[in-house]
Design an enzyme around this catalytic site. Sequence first.
Site, PDB file in Angstrom:
ATOM      1  N   GLN A  89      -8.428   8.045  -8.677  1.00 53.15           N
ATOM      2  CA  GLN A  89      -9.889   7.945  -8.776  1.00 53.15           C
ATOM      3  C   GLN A  89     -10.356   6.626  -9.375  1.00 53.15           C
ATOM      4  OE1 GLN A  89      -9.992  12.039 -10.723  1.00 53.15           O
ATOM      5  NE2 GLN A  89     -12.005  11.939  -9.784  1.00 53.15           N
ATOM      6  N   HIS A 118      -6.264  20.604  -8.929  1.00 51.85           N
ATOM      7  CA  HIS A 118      -7.315  19.673  -8.500  1.00 51.85           C
ATOM      8  C   HIS A 118      -6.841  18.214  -8.645  1.00 51.85           C
ATOM      9  CE1 HIS A 118     -11.763  18.432  -8.464  1.00 51.85           C
ATOM     10  NE2 HIS A 118     -11.127  17.327  -8.820  1.00 51.85           N
ATOM     11  N   GLU A 119      -6.264  17.893  -9.814  1.00 52.93           N
ATOM     12  CA  GLU A 119      -5.850  16.500 -10.064  1.00 52.93           C
ATOM     13  C   GLU A 119      -4.632  16.120  -9.223  1.00 52.93           C
ATOM     14  OE1 GLU A 119      -7.984  14.769 -11.464  1.00 52.93           O
ATOM     15  OE2 GLU A 119      -9.104  16.402 -12.399  1.00 52.93           O
ATOM     16  N   CYS A 136     -16.180  17.260  -9.455  1.00 52.71           N
ATOM     17  CA  CYS A 136     -15.248  16.123  -9.496  1.00 52.71           C
ATOM     18  C   CYS A 136     -16.049  14.869  -9.826  1.00 52.71           C
ATOM     19  CB  CYS A 136     -14.587  15.978  -8.124  1.00 52.71           C
ATOM     20  SG  CYS A 136     -13.452  14.594  -8.018  1.00 52.71           S
ATOM     21  N   LEU A 137     -15.477  14.019 -10.674  1.00 52.67           N
ATOM     22  CA  LEU A 137     -16.181  12.778 -11.038  1.00 52.67           C
ATOM     23  C   LEU A 137     -16.351  11.874  -9.822  1.00 52.67           C
ATOM     24  CD1 LEU A 137     -14.536  12.025 -14.504  1.00 52.67           C
ATOM     25  CD2 LEU A 137     -16.750  13.086 -14.031  1.00 52.67           C
ATOM     26  N   GLY A 175     -10.780  16.065 -16.365  1.00 47.97           N
ATOM     27  CA  GLY A 175      -9.548  15.608 -15.738  1.00 47.97           C
ATOM     28  C   GLY A 175      -9.811  14.342 -14.940  1.00 47.97           C
ATOM     29  N   HIS A 200      -5.576  14.991  -5.881  1.00 48.76           N
ATOM     30  CA  HIS A 200      -6.000  13.579  -5.826  1.00 48.76           C
ATOM     31  C   HIS A 200      -4.810  12.653  -5.557  1.00 48.76           C
ATOM     32  CE1 HIS A 200     -10.269  13.568  -6.789  1.00 48.76           C
ATOM     33  NE2 HIS A 200     -10.092  14.309  -7.872  1.00 48.76           N
TER      34      HIS A 200
END
Length: 167
Positions: free
Chosen positions: A51, A133-134, A91-92, A46, A137
């Site tokens: 991000q 989660h996304e 997470c990236l 994702g 962000h």
Amino acid sequence: MALLPILRFPDVRLKKVAAPIAKIDESLRQLVSDMAETMYEAPGIGLAATQVDVHKQLVIIDISEDKSDLRVFINPRLERCDGFQEGEEGCLSVPGIYEKVERAEQVTVHYLDLEGKEQSLVAEGLLAVCLQHELDHLNGKVFVDHLSQLKQTRIKNRLAKQARVTA
Ligand code: NI
């Protein structure tokens, strides 16, 4: 197509709140394609526009094994959250860190697709976690914000150490 640089926690730009998208045009389609390439290359399941330092309400997700199920969510809103699950998240933007986070088991999300059509989706399990989660962000939150202050400090220290080693 292009790989986009991913912001790393605790970069303050990850705290920006994303604005709604007013127009679905070629530049947005290009952004989706660049974000997909960036997510697959990482690799991740994702990615939120936040991000890659684009503060618009756009999220992409692909939880398939073979990168065959790219889902695009424009202006997503969580409407219903039911139940409870807890799983390890990464997470990236927080590389190498995995921690347990409490999430709803099932969510309903309303969004626009790339054609600008209103859609809704009932998701559960991993897809539900990923959506929560996304969407966090887009509201300027990363998953470590759900953890205790002590854990957050440890994570910041670990990431700072990693950055020194790789710099
Ligand atoms: Ni993330």
